[in-house]
Enzyme design. Structure first.
Site, mmCIF file in Angstrom:
data_model
loop_
_atom_site.group_PDB
_atom_site.id
_atom_site.type_symbol
_atom_site.label_atom_id
_atom_site.label_comp_id
_atom_site.label_asym_id
_atom_site.label_seq_id
_atom_site.Cartn_x
_atom_site.Cartn_y
_atom_site.Cartn_z
ATOM 1 N N SER A 95 58.710 30.543 50.033
ATOM 2 C CA SER A 95 60.091 30.490 49.582
ATOM 3 C C SER A 95 60.079 31.658 48.585
ATOM 4 C CB SER A 95 60.510 29.104 48.972
ATOM 5 O OG SER A 95 61.567 29.114 48.024
ATOM 6 N N TYR A 143 58.320 22.220 43.539
ATOM 7 C CA TYR A 143 58.572 22.929 44.865
ATOM 8 C C TYR A 143 57.926 24.226 44.660
ATOM 9 C CZ TYR A 143 61.259 25.316 48.894
ATOM 10 O OH TYR A 143 61.582 25.940 49.811
HETATM 11 P P1 NAD Z 1 65.447 20.936 56.548
HETATM 12 O O1 NAD Z 1 65.617 19.765 55.448
HETATM 13 O O2 NAD Z 1 66.698 21.116 57.491
HETATM 14 O O3 NAD Z 1 64.181 21.042 57.339
HETATM 15 C C1 NAD Z 1 62.884 20.467 57.090
HETATM 16 C C2 NAD Z 1 62.420 19.666 58.217
HETATM 17 O O4 NAD Z 1 60.816 18.968 57.710
HETATM 18 C C3 NAD Z 1 62.997 18.560 58.522
HETATM 19 O O5 NAD Z 1 63.197 18.648 60.164
HETATM 20 C C4 NAD Z 1 62.301 17.413 58.264
HETATM 21 O O6 NAD Z 1 62.410 16.218 58.928
HETATM 22 C C5 NAD Z 1 60.819 17.779 58.227
HETATM 23 N N1 NAD Z 1 59.940 17.253 57.199
HETATM 24 C C6 NAD Z 1 59.960 16.919 56.011
HETATM 25 N N2 NAD Z 1 59.114 16.042 55.589
HETATM 26 C C7 NAD Z 1 58.217 15.932 56.658
HETATM 27 C C8 NAD Z 1 57.037 15.149 56.731
HETATM 28 N N3 NAD Z 1 56.564 14.500 55.768
HETATM 29 N N4 NAD Z 1 56.699 14.989 57.973
HETATM 30 C C9 NAD Z 1 57.229 15.522 59.261
HETATM 31 N N5 NAD Z 1 58.309 16.473 59.062
HETATM 32 C C10 NAD Z 1 58.809 16.544 57.811
HETATM 33 O O7 NAD Z 1 65.347 22.326 55.841
HETATM 34 P P2 NAD Z 1 65.054 23.650 56.176
HETATM 35 O O8 NAD Z 1 66.170 24.586 55.211
HETATM 36 O O9 NAD Z 1 65.061 24.179 57.468
HETATM 37 O O10 NAD Z 1 63.694 24.038 55.658
HETATM 38 C C11 NAD Z 1 62.438 24.500 56.441
HETATM 39 C C12 NAD Z 1 61.288 24.954 55.931
HETATM 40 O O11 NAD Z 1 62.020 26.260 55.008
HETATM 41 C C13 NAD Z 1 60.883 24.330 54.554
HETATM 42 O O12 NAD Z 1 59.632 24.412 54.346
HETATM 43 C C14 NAD Z 1 61.548 24.766 53.219
HETATM 44 O O13 NAD Z 1 61.072 24.820 52.021
HETATM 45 C C15 NAD Z 1 61.791 26.319 53.833
HETATM 46 N N6 NAD Z 1 62.564 27.196 53.086
HETATM 47 C C16 NAD Z 1 63.911 27.084 53.432
HETATM 48 C C17 NAD Z 1 65.044 27.873 52.909
HETATM 49 C C18 NAD Z 1 66.456 27.952 53.122
HETATM 50 O O14 NAD Z 1 67.139 28.560 52.438
HETATM 51 N N7 NAD Z 1 66.739 26.768 53.933
HETATM 52 C C19 NAD Z 1 64.452 28.841 51.886
HETATM 53 C C20 NAD Z 1 63.243 28.840 51.606
HETATM 54 C C21 NAD Z 1 62.308 28.291 52.362
#
Ligand code: NAD
Length: 267
Positions: A157, A170
């Protein structure tokens, strides 16, 4: 030995298009039922891979598989249950025989003033975003090492690149993910495994909506320092993952690729 001898030259069979194909590969995408994980699974499947998605919510996983099509199946798992990860990996191997690509996408976030974060809350984020990522990577890497090939993609991130307020746990976890990327890339290169990381900027998903939609000032700051002046689309991260997973990226390991519309270099 001349340097050139080591370089595989493209032949007619080995065209640029073939170098980006994932035909015959099997990928595991954690958190593949929603957001970036779903987009990554779609992009990998679109380039020819069979994809196994995992996550905690079976309904979401099932819907995602329906959206992706025949190339996708799911196995539910809560990856924060570290002791269950070896048995989960055995299940994956039984289903897939080999795993060529692992995308460690599952993650959780928590927005709270640092001084109010409890030890339990901090530990909870570290457990899912850092320890579970390591445990799953270790177990799957053993199989990849036996096959002398594999490809691991971490998701970090912008919180690992500059100081963002209210996300201290985080930030700690995602900074660790980037460190693990480098440490594992160095150790696993001789086993034929590449390890890279994507650092998404601000991408429009449920997770970012929670952090930004109720905080206009934060949203304005995000857009002000993003030269492309918009949030990313989950597919933007999906396509980057498909590239890193392909043979086209065969000499790339240990890198962190920002997919962020320039957010990390914005003035
Ligand atoms: P999201 O909440 O839509 O997806 C996260 C997924 O992880 C969900 O499907 C959830 O069920 C799964 N998850 C969480 N805990 C879990 C566990 N204990 N066991 C199994 N599955 C689990 O969020 P997103 O935005 O799609 O994020 C995906 C990744 O990208 C994350 O690692 C997040 O930190 C990273 N990220 C997202 C952004 C953004 O802007 N959306 C930016 C930087 C990093």
């Amino acid at each position: 030995m001349h340097l050139q001898e080591n370089i595989q030259q493209p032949s007619s069979k080995n065209t640029a298009q073939a170098m980006f194909s994932l035909n015959g590969k099997t990928a595991v995408v954690t958190g593949g039922g929603s957001g970036l994980g779903l987009a990554i699974a779609k992009a990998l499947a679109g380039n020819g891979a069979k994809v196994i998605i995992t996550g905690r919510d079976e309904n979401k996983l099932q819907k995602a598989c329906e959206e992706i099509g025949n190339a996708c199946c799911y196995i539910p798992a809560d990856l924060s249950q570290l002791q269950a990860i070896p048995a989960f990996v055995e299940q994956l191997i039984q289903r897939a025989q080999t795993i060529d690509i692992l995308v460690n996408n599952a993650g959780i976030n928590m927005k709270k003033d640092a001084l109010d974060v409890t030890d339990e809350e901090f530990q909870n984020i570290i457990l899912t975003n850092q320890q579970a990522v390591f445990a799953l990577t270790r177990e799957i890497s053993r199989h990849m090492a036996a096959a002398q090939q594999g490809n691991i993609i971490m998701i970090s991130s912008m919180a690992a690149h500059y100081g963002l307020p209210k996300v201290v746990a985080y930030t700690a976890s995602k900074t660790a993910v980037e460190g693990m990327t480098r440490a594992l890339a160095v150790e696993l290169a001789e086993k034929g495994i590449r390890v890279n990381c994507i650092a998404p900027g601000f991408i429009a998903t449920d997770m970012s909506a929670k952090a930004l939609n109720s905080d206009k000032d934060r949203m304005q700051r995000v857009l002000a320092r993003t030269p492309m002046r918009k949030l990313g689309h989950p597919d933007d991260v999906g396509y980057a993952a498909a590239f890193l997973a392909s043979e086209g990226a065969r000499f790339i390991t240990g890198t962190v690729l920002a997919v962020d519309g320039g957010n990390s270099i914005g003035f």
